[in-house]
Design a protein around this motif. Structure first.
Motif, PDB file in Angstrom:
ATOM      1  N   UNK A   1     -12.149   2.015   1.588  1.00  0.00           N
ATOM      2  CA  UNK A   1     -13.086   3.136   1.657  1.00  0.00           C
ATOM      3  C   UNK A   1     -13.551   3.531   0.256  1.00  0.00           C
ATOM      4  N   UNK A   2     -12.635   3.541  -0.710  1.00  0.00           N
ATOM      5  CA  UNK A   2     -13.022   3.862  -2.091  1.00  0.00           C
ATOM      6  C   UNK A   2     -13.990   2.829  -2.649  1.00  0.00           C
ATOM      7  N   UNK A   3     -13.718   1.564  -2.392  1.00  0.00           N
ATOM      8  CA  UNK A   3     -14.588   0.491  -2.889  1.00  0.00           C
ATOM      9  C   UNK A   3     -15.971   0.587  -2.249  1.00  0.00           C
TER      10      UNK A   3
ATOM     11  N   UNK B   1     -23.712  13.991  -1.944  1.00  0.00           N
ATOM     12  CA  UNK B   1     -22.720  13.796  -0.882  1.00  0.00           C
ATOM     13  C   UNK B   1     -21.917  12.520  -1.116  1.00  0.00           C
ATOM     14  N   UNK B   2     -22.558  11.468  -1.594  1.00  0.00           N
ATOM     15  CA  UNK B   2     -21.862  10.221  -1.896  1.00  0.00           C
ATOM     16  C   UNK B   2     -20.860  10.394  -3.025  1.00  0.00           C
ATOM     17  N   UNK B   3     -21.219  11.183  -4.025  1.00  0.00           N
ATOM     18  CA  UNK B   3     -20.290  11.454  -5.131  1.00  0.00           C
ATOM     19  C   UNK B   3     -19.092  12.262  -4.645  1.00  0.00           C
ATOM     20  N   UNK B   4     -19.343  13.244  -3.780  1.00  0.00           N
ATOM     21  CA  UNK B   4     -18.232  14.018  -3.199  1.00  0.00           C
ATOM     22  C   UNK B   4     -17.320  13.092  -2.410  1.00  0.00           C
ATOM     23  N   UNK B   5     -17.898  12.188  -1.661  1.00  0.00           N
ATOM     24  CA  UNK B   5     -17.118  11.233  -0.887  1.00  0.00           C
ATOM     25  C   UNK B   5     -16.283  10.343  -1.794  1.00  0.00           C
ATOM     26  N   UNK B   6     -16.908   9.776  -2.816  1.00  0.00           N
ATOM     27  CA  UNK B   6     -16.190   8.872  -3.713  1.00  0.00           C
ATOM     28  C   UNK B   6     -15.043   9.574  -4.427  1.00  0.00           C
ATOM     29  N   UNK B   7     -15.330  10.713  -5.042  1.00  0.00           N
ATOM     30  CA  UNK B   7     -14.282  11.413  -5.782  1.00  0.00           C
ATOM     31  C   UNK B   7     -13.216  11.971  -4.847  1.00  0.00           C
ATOM     32  N   UNK B   8     -13.625  12.372  -3.645  1.00  0.00           N
ATOM     33  CA  UNK B   8     -12.643  12.838  -2.671  1.00  0.00           C
ATOM     34  C   UNK B   8     -11.719  11.724  -2.211  1.00  0.00           C
ATOM     35  N   UNK B   9     -12.278  10.547  -1.959  1.00  0.00           N
ATOM     36  CA  UNK B   9     -11.449   9.423  -1.542  1.00  0.00           C
ATOM     37  C   UNK B   9     -10.508   8.973  -2.653  1.00  0.00           C
ATOM     38  N   UNK B  10     -10.995   9.000  -3.884  1.00  0.00           N
ATOM     39  CA  UNK B  10     -10.115   8.655  -5.007  1.00  0.00           C
ATOM     40  C   UNK B  10      -9.021   9.702  -5.196  1.00  0.00           C
ATOM     41  N   UNK B  11      -9.372  10.964  -5.033  1.00  0.00           N
ATOM     42  CA  UNK B  11      -8.380  12.035  -5.190  1.00  0.00           C
ATOM     43  C   UNK B  11      -7.356  12.032  -4.070  1.00  0.00           C
ATOM     44  N   UNK B  12      -7.708  11.485  -2.918  1.00  0.00           N
ATOM     45  CA  UNK B  12      -6.778  11.495  -1.790  1.00  0.00           C
ATOM     46  C   UNK B  12      -5.573  10.578  -2.011  1.00  0.00           C
TER      47      UNK B  12
ATOM     48  N   UNK C   1     -26.166   1.844   5.457  1.00  0.00           N
ATOM     49  CA  UNK C   1     -25.048   1.393   6.293  1.00  0.00           C
ATOM     50  C   UNK C   1     -23.719   1.377   5.557  1.00  0.00           C
ATOM     51  N   UNK C   2     -23.763   1.170   4.234  1.00  0.00           N
ATOM     52  CA  UNK C   2     -22.499   1.174   3.482  1.00  0.00           C
ATOM     53  C   UNK C   2     -21.849   2.552   3.486  1.00  0.00           C
ATOM     54  N   UNK C   3     -22.654   3.607   3.416  1.00  0.00           N
ATOM     55  CA  UNK C   3     -22.086   4.962   3.523  1.00  0.00           C
ATOM     56  C   UNK C   3     -21.475   5.178   4.899  1.00  0.00           C
ATOM     57  N   UNK C   4     -22.122   4.678   5.944  1.00  0.00           N
ATOM     58  CA  UNK C   4     -21.561   4.828   7.288  1.00  0.00           C
ATOM     59  C   UNK C   4     -20.268   4.025   7.439  1.00  0.00           C
ATOM     60  N   UNK C   5     -20.221   2.834   6.860  1.00  0.00           N
ATOM     61  CA  UNK C   5     -18.985   2.038   6.882  1.00  0.00           C
ATOM     62  C   UNK C   5     -17.875   2.779   6.131  1.00  0.00           C
ATOM     63  N   UNK C   6     -18.226   3.386   5.010  1.00  0.00           N
ATOM     64  CA  UNK C   6     -17.245   4.158   4.243  1.00  0.00           C
ATOM     65  C   UNK C   6     -16.694   5.298   5.084  1.00  0.00           C
ATOM     66  N   UNK C   7     -17.564   6.004   5.791  1.00  0.00           N
ATOM     67  CA  UNK C   7     -17.104   7.086   6.659  1.00  0.00           C
ATOM     68  C   UNK C   7     -16.178   6.570   7.749  1.00  0.00           C
ATOM     69  N   UNK C   8     -16.509   5.411   8.308  1.00  0.00           N
ATOM     70  CA  UNK C   8     -15.647   4.816   9.324  1.00  0.00           C
ATOM     71  C   UNK C   8     -14.294   4.412   8.770  1.00  0.00           C
ATOM     72  N   UNK C   9     -14.275   3.863   7.568  1.00  0.00           N
ATOM     73  CA  UNK C   9     -13.005   3.486   6.949  1.00  0.00           C
ATOM     74  C   UNK C   9     -12.177   4.711   6.595  1.00  0.00           C
ATOM     75  N   UNK C  10     -12.832   5.776   6.181  1.00  0.00           N
ATOM     76  CA  UNK C  10     -12.120   7.001   5.808  1.00  0.00           C
ATOM     77  C   UNK C  10     -11.608   7.741   7.041  1.00  0.00           C
ATOM     78  N   UNK C  11     -12.169   7.440   8.184  1.00  0.00           N
ATOM     79  CA  UNK C  11     -11.765   8.090   9.440  1.00  0.00           C
ATOM     80  C   UNK C  11     -10.308   7.818   9.752  1.00  0.00           C
TER      81      UNK C  11
END
Length: 153
Positions: A8-10, A72-83, A142-152
């Motif tokens: 998801x981070x990648x 929103x993509x930056x929030x997602x990236x930094x949030x996934x890294x922080x998790x 689609x990559x953002x949607x895949x990221x959301x699916x992986x983070x799910x």
């Protein structure tokens, strides 16, 4: 579980990078290999000029939604890294926030790209075609949607 988190981070990084490159580059439209234009400038072989005040509304809408998608993509990236290090920031769980931000980035990218495609297709004539920047913008969706699916997970 950690493998999905790494994936998801990648994916988040790649989709954010594609979106930033698409926004910043000037190869959205190519005209007979003589001129090319983006969301901010029109260029010929020698110089690039900013659009100035005479920008069409659909370009403003595309810029706005891509910018919201980038945030929103930056929030997602930094949030996934922080998790990897923390599960919560205060009372907010990081993973659902990052997942939601990734889906929001995907939706904003879709709206921006569909707006540009729908409005610019009226102006497409012989000798003009969409450039690689336009393709990168569509690829980020689609990559953002895949990221959301992986983070799910």
């Amino acid at each position: 579980m950690e493998g999905l988190q790494i994936a998801a981070c990648v994916f988040s990084f790649i989709s954010l990078l594609l979106l930033i490159i698409a926004m910043a580059s000037n190869y959205w439209i190519i005209n007979l290999n003589i001129t090319h234009s983006g969301l901010w400038q029109i260029c010929d072989a020698i110089t690039c000029l900013s659009y100035g005040m005479e920008v069409r509304d659909y370009i403003h809408a595309t810029r706005a939604f891509l910018f919201m998608g980038m945030i929103a993509g930056a929030v997602s990236f930094f949030g996934l890294c922080a998790s990897f290090y923390h599960s919560h920031i205060g009372s907010v769980s990081i993973k659902p926030l990052a997942m939601s931000a990734s889906f929001a980035a995907g939706v904003c990218s879709l709206i921006a790209m569909a707006t540009f495609t729908g409005m610019y297709s009226q102006y497409i004539v012989l000798g003009r075609w969409y450039g690689w920047s336009f393709g990168l913008g569509w690829a980020s969706f689609p990559l953002f949607l895949i990221t959301g699916g992986l983070a799910w997970k």
